[in-house]
Structure formats: structure tokens, C-alpha cells
Enzyme design. Sequence first.
Site, PDB file in Angstrom:
ATOM      1  N   LYS A   1      69.047   6.393  28.939  1.00  0.00           N
ATOM      2  CA  LYS A   1      68.592   7.716  28.502  1.00  0.00           C
ATOM      3  C   LYS A   1      67.700   8.335  29.580  1.00  0.00           C
ATOM      4  O   LYS A   1      67.260   7.661  30.514  1.00  0.00           O
ATOM      5  CB  LYS A   1      67.829   7.598  27.183  1.00  0.00           C
TER       6      LYS A   1
ATOM      7  N   ARG B   1      58.484   5.911  13.528  1.00  0.00           N
ATOM      8  CA  ARG B   1      59.153   7.032  14.202  1.00  0.00           C
ATOM      9  C   ARG B   1      60.419   7.396  13.452  1.00  0.00           C
ATOM     10  O   ARG B   1      60.430   8.341  12.656  1.00  0.00           O
ATOM     11  CB  ARG B   1      59.433   6.629  15.662  1.00  0.00           C
TER      12      ARG B   1
ATOM     13  N   TYR C   1      44.079  24.441  45.053  1.00  0.00           N
ATOM     14  CA  TYR C   1      43.660  25.277  43.933  1.00  0.00           C
ATOM     15  C   TYR C   1      42.256  24.905  43.464  1.00  0.00           C
ATOM     16  O   TYR C   1      41.926  23.735  43.282  1.00  0.00           O
ATOM     17  CB  TYR C   1      44.639  25.129  42.774  1.00  0.00           C
TER      18      TYR C   1
ATOM     19  N   MET D   1      52.643  22.993  42.578  1.00  0.00           N
ATOM     20  CA  MET D   1      53.973  22.905  41.991  1.00  0.00           C
ATOM     21  C   MET D   1      54.996  22.397  43.005  1.00  0.00           C
ATOM     22  O   MET D   1      55.883  21.599  42.661  1.00  0.00           O
ATOM     23  CB  MET D   1      54.424  24.263  41.451  1.00  0.00           C
TER      24      MET D   1
END
Length: 370
Positions: free
Chosen positions: A38, A136, A265, A314
Amino acid sequence: MKKTKYEGGIAEISLTAAARNYQLVKKRAVRPVCCVVKANAYGHGACVLGTLFEKLGAEMLAVANPEEGFTLRRCGIQVPILILGYTSPALLPEVLEHRLTVTVYSLEEGRRLSAAMRGTRRVLTAHLKLDTGMGRLGFSFPREEDALKEVVRLPRIAYTGIYTHLASADTGKQGVAKTTGQLLAFHRGVEVAETVTGRLLRHASNSGGILDYPEAGLDMVRAGILLYGYLPGEVIHPLPVTPCLTVKAPLIAVREVPSGIPLGYGGAYVTTRPTRVGVIPLGYADGIPRAAGERGCKVGCRRGYAPIIGRVCMDATLVDLTDTGGAPEEVVTLFGPDPETSASAYAHALSTIPYELLTGIGPRVKRVYL
């Protein structure tokens, strides 16, 4: 690094390491193996790794949702595929076409799927899931015993397996009592289901279970993070698996910066000496966590390890090359077998787990298979 047609980051994935990890798991488990692929095989590439595990003899592959299963079938994979999560009734025609096995984890879900199968003259293959302590998905046993008895009688669903998920198998000695309790509850639930279905394929072991709970092996084990070269957490009996994936990127710029200069930043990092600053064309959109610099993470260079500095952007990351040297187009590495820059090292520094970092490696990082 010499110029290539690809100027961004790459993830080199060793299929030799993946195959070795599979063999180690197989030898330890002494059971058929369901390989969990997955989330794009934990960031490694589901089609390539799924094909490899199929060739190595995997009993089954497991995915999170139908779309991941469709992708594997389009890649030519033929081994059985189990959907571990939710399957929308609207997708059943494609699920049937691609021969996927769904998970039925509640009476409501079972009813929806059974109703959607009416008039098809076909039967949906499914595994039951019991919730024995994860909280879950799954039938909570024994509280939902009546629901379990009802769901196994619904028409147009053929149950071939039953499973649970061990919530604390990767927590060392402190998880023994809970894991033992989960297995006892699972066996009781299996007995109830099998009075109607007959013998089912039973599976409970995840990576932690494979390592520390041989009694949880049952008919099949589900291997995930071990296949990709990392231990699942704090385990009692580790296995010498090897990380398969190494992220590499070229330095695209190197600058000499005086002392006292804020970088990145918010100016969160201020140089304390004349500093040689390198720029890597990978950022948090590519899987390098924004806080990596503030938590002391490093990248591997030709002459040592360069700390990440400032807040990761980013699309870019700054590193301090003052002590290691470095020039434009030289390669730096991270998330590889090197203990100093592995996903485990980053995870420890960032108070997270390697799973999160590996699955977060973005699509701009080109996968290359070795």
C-alpha cells in the site's frame, strides 16, 4: 555529479536488498507471506516491488483501497490482492473484473456490499476483519458477536480469510500482554465465524508479530516495513534487514555567507560564522520534513555529514557545507542505509517513524531501480 537529463532528486531503490529482506522475512516466519504494498509500496513503487515479490513467491499482496489494486493488475500482477480498507459498492464491477479480495469489517459494510451484488450472478471474495484491540476497523469481539454471525450469512459474499491487526507487537516487552490478549480474542472470533463459513485463511502477524510472536504466524503473515529495510519499532528479536531506498540530489548552488546572516523563512537560522551554504532542490513537497533543520538532521556528503539549516522550503533545502566542502552538482544523500542519514535517524530526530518519511517521498523524486 555530472550533468544528467534529470536535475532533481532521485530515489535509488535496490531490488537486491528488497529480495534479501523478503527472504529473511520468509525464513523467520516459516509461513506464506502477504506483502503489503500500500501507499506505493511505502514510497518505493508498488508495481515494481509488487512484481518482485510475486516472482519471489509471495502468497498475496495487500493494498489500502481498490484503486491501488487496480494499478497492480494493470501492471500485470496476477497474485491475489487483498484490499485492507474500504471498498465502495460503486466500485464492485471493477473489483470483480480485477479479481480483488475485499475486507468486510462491519455488518453495515457487509450489507452494502451484499446488496450491491444482487442480480450480478457473481460472488464477491472477501476476508473478515476482527477488531481485537486496534480500535480502527473490524468486528469488536465478543461485543459484536451477533453482527459477526449475521454478516457471514449474507448472500453473494464468499469469505476465504479472516484477520486482525496487532496494535502493540512493535512495542517490545511492554506489548506482550496486549498482543497475547488480542490473539486470544481473535481465536475466539475465528471459531464463531468458521461455524458458518468453514475453514478460513487466518492471518494476524504484521512486521512486529513476525519478529516477536511466532505463535501469531497462523496460516499467513503480513509483512510491511520489514520488506523495505526497517524494523517496525522496539522489538525483542530484530532481523538484519537493509534499507532499500536512498534519496540523492545534486547541490544546485553553493554560496559563501558572512556571520550573522539570517537564512530561510522567518530567519529561523542565523549564521554564527562565515558559512558555506549549499542548496538542494528538494523540499517538504518531496518528503524532507519542514522541521528537519531545526531538529538536527543531516545529509551525507563526500567528506562527512552536512547539517540541514533553517526551515526546509517546499522545493529547496539549505545545508551547511563549511566543514565538509561541496561544489555545485556534487551529490548529497539521505534516507539510505547510512545510519547517520537513514529514515530511522530522521524519524528519531523528528519524533516520528520511518513509515511517515518513506511514504512522504513525493512524485517529483524520480525512482530508479538497481
